[in-house]
Design an enzyme around this catalytic site. Structure first.
Site, PDB file in Angstrom:
ATOM      1  N   LYS A 113       0.852  -1.186   0.000  1.00 42.05           N
ATOM      2  CA  LYS A 113       0.000   0.000   0.000  1.00 42.05           C
ATOM      3  C   LYS A 113       0.897   1.248   0.000  1.00 42.05           C
ATOM      4  CE  LYS A 113      -3.788   1.774   2.926  1.00 42.05           C
ATOM      5  NZ  LYS A 113      -4.596   1.408   4.113  1.00 42.05           N
ATOM      6  N   SER A 188      -9.146   1.458   2.707  1.00 45.49           N
ATOM      7  CA  SER A 188      -8.200   2.257   1.957  1.00 45.49           C
ATOM      8  C   SER A 188      -7.110   1.461   1.248  1.00 45.49           C
ATOM      9  CB  SER A 188      -7.551   3.275   2.899  1.00 45.49           C
ATOM     10  OG  SER A 188      -6.849   2.653   3.963  1.00 45.49           O
ATOM     11  N   SER A 212      -9.966  -1.049   6.411  1.00 45.09           N
ATOM     12  CA  SER A 212      -9.156  -0.793   5.217  1.00 45.09           C
ATOM     13  C   SER A 212      -8.443  -2.006   4.637  1.00 45.09           C
ATOM     14  CB  SER A 212      -8.121   0.301   5.513  1.00 45.09           C
ATOM     15  OG  SER A 212      -8.760   1.525   5.754  1.00 45.09           O
TER      16      SER A 212
END
Length: 567
Positions: A113, A188, A212
């Protein structure tokens, strides 16, 4: 200010395009035959590492294969933020020539990420104010993967502020769902969900403070593990909620199978992580034995937003599959637990009035999800209090709770922290009450990830409370795994086929009316439906084993698989 922001964003996107073209040139120097390509892309982590260790395929070839695939996926979904392929190919060459073939992840291509620091690369996570400031060292988890022999190949997209469950920001734009480009991929850690679902990385790592890891895993049809705070390293991971320690962000793995998730998680947790990270706990990997007959509680209605017919079906199909294998499943009554939890969650995370989230945004345009949050935060407190009273008059308890959240004194924040501790104790005691006549405890809870399947782009500004089922377990700091359970089926999941879904005894709230406005099985047909498997605090090893039990049961039951949209 805005002109400077637009110029920085434009230059960053041009730079990313240039890096992709350079990577294509480098990768094109290594020719791959189709047989090797298919074998590599279809291999699990252990098989892939074994192929490279035994020199049946070169590390450079594997990195080339995944590099090509990740660029192809990005062109379709816009999931990549940073291209690490030049460095990755150099590292692959070193491993081929003189690398330690005993490394447990020898040559494995991995992705991270965007919030994780990778030395020499930006980690702006969607804020233009953080551009052109590359990390000076690797995040702890990146260091560990390198020590294990893995090779980072890309970083992936996220939403602006991270507190949204799409993956859209002004710097990199919006990422598409891998199964249907009209839909969002979750957030996310949405870019990670996409690249893993489409086979552009062998393994990934994301983070979670409100869903997330779990929402993208569910929306993209992959596996993930949200650990309790302190089990996996956090140092070198950026989050705008740092500084508050009531509800902590955690980092965790994302994978294409339970087997991969178990294998890599064990390798990380076998290390003494306190040597790397002062916030890591001295809890190394523990082997656990599961009882032959597991006891699962389950629910589809948290009394905030009832799961849609599709999301509820994914839970019921999981329950049926487990019962067919001899496990016990019983309804777990949520009562007002989720409503209480939501109130505490918003009051703690909103205690700074959103300043930490919004301050870095000043030069940037806001995405719809962030603009909605900013608008709420900027409404004067006395107006929000008045609106909350009106909401109470109409029994809109959840809406009233959200409206009352906002900036607080240190004294008030301590009070809310005390409420959180009491809430954790109450839920702990409620879990302990779920024993059978023989005194056997409840092993886990099965529940939806979200009340609806992945919605269309542009919908998340009105859907924040739809994620209460994930927020809830961050508040408790429980361990949660995600397993793909089913897929949306427009022939059985439409609301007109379920006329009694809401009735006199269970009326639809205002928040449910808003949420169900984005439930459309015709558009969402074929999209993945994941479920949460909730264990208790620090039960990562047990949850991973239970995920395998659930995954096997679903497979034996003929699990409905996602498919590409025909719309």
């Amino acid at each position: 200010m805005f002109a400077n922001s637009r110029e920085k964003i434009s230059n960053k996107r041009l730079f990313r395009d240039d890096e992709i073209n350079r990577a294509k040139d480098i990768l094109s120097l290594h020719k791959i035959n189709e047989k090797d390509r298919d074998q590599v892309l279809n291999a699990n982590v252990e098989e892939m590492v074994d192929m490279m260790r035994k020199n049946r395929v070169k590390v450079q070839d594997v990195v080339r294969i995944f590099g090509d695939k990740s660029i192809e996926i990005h062109s379709e979904t816009n999931c990549v933020t940073e291209i690490l392929l030049k460095e990755a190919m150099e590292e692959a060459k070193k491993l081929d020539e003189s690398g330690d073939r005993n490394l447990p992840l020898f040559g494995l291509p991995v992705s991270f990420k965007d919030t994780f620091a990778v030395k020499g690369y930006d980690w702006c996570y969607g804020y233009s104010s953080f551009l052109n400031d590359p990390a000076t060292e690797d995040a702890t988890v990146v260091k560990i993967f390198r020590e294990l022999g893995a090779i980072p190949i890309v970083k992936t997209n996220i939403p602006q502020t991270l507190l949204a469950f799409d993956s859209d920001n002004p710097v990199f734009g919006a990422t598409n769902n891998p199964w249907n480009h009209k839909l969002i991929p979750g957030g996310s850690s949405g870019g990670e969900g996409v690249i893993l679902a489409m086979g552009g990385s062998a393994f990934g790592f994301g983070s979670d403070i409100g869903g997330s890891l779990r929402i993208p895993a569910g929306f993209c049809g992959i596996y993930s593990l949200k650990p309790s705070n302190g089990r996996f390293p956090i140092f070198g991971h950026r989050a705008q909620t740092r500084g508050q320690s009531n509800i902590c962000p955690v980092t965790g793995p994302m994978a294409r199978s339970v087997k991969d998730l178990q294998f890599v998680s064990k390798l990380i947790l076998e290390k003494d992580l306190t040597v790397y990270d002062p916030e890591s706990l001295p809890i190394k990997w523990r082997e656990v034995e599961l009882p032959k007959k597991l006891r699962f509680g389950y629910y589809v209605d948290d009394r905030v937003v009832k799961a849609s017919p599709a999301s509820a079906r994914s839970v019921h199909e999981t329950v049926a599959a487990l019962r067919a294998q001899g496990h016990e499943c019983f309804e777990f009554e949520m009562g007002d637990k989720a409503i209480r939890g939501l109130e505490i969650f918003f009051n703690i995370l909103g205690a700074d009035g959103g300043n930490h989230l919004l301050q870095p945004l000043k030069p940037d345009p806001m995405t719809p999800a962030v603009a909605a949050l900013a608008t709420l935060l900027r409404v004067p407190k006395f107006i929000r209090s008045f609106l909350a009273l009106i909401a109470d008059m109409y029994s809109e308890t959840v809406l009233a709770s959200v409206l009352r959240s906002g900036e607080k004194s240190a004294n008030d924040l301590w009070d809310w922290g005390d409420k959180q501790k009491q809430f954790q104790l109450d839920f702990f005691n409620e879990w302990n009450k779920q024993k059978d006549l023989q005194g056997r405890a409840m092993d886990a809870i099965i529940c939806p990830i979200m009340s609806i399947p992945p919605p269309v782009h542009g919908s998340t500004e009105r859907l924040s409370t739809a994620a209460i089922s994930t927020f809830f377990y961050n508040l408790l700091d429980y361990t949660v795994g995600v397993v793909p359970a089913s897929a949306v089926d427009a022939t059985v999941d439409k609301m007109d086929q379920h006329p009694d879904w809401f009735n006199q005894d269970r009326q639809k709230s205002l928040l449910e009316k808003i949420t169900y406005g984005y439930y459309d099985p015709d558009v969402q047909d074929g999209a993945p439906l994941g479920i949460q498997i909730v264990g208790r605090k620090y039960e990562e090893e047990k949850v991973l084993k239970m995920m395998k039990v659930v995954d096997d049961a679903l497979e034996q039951s003929g699990r409905k698989k996602p498919h590409k949209s025909q719309n």
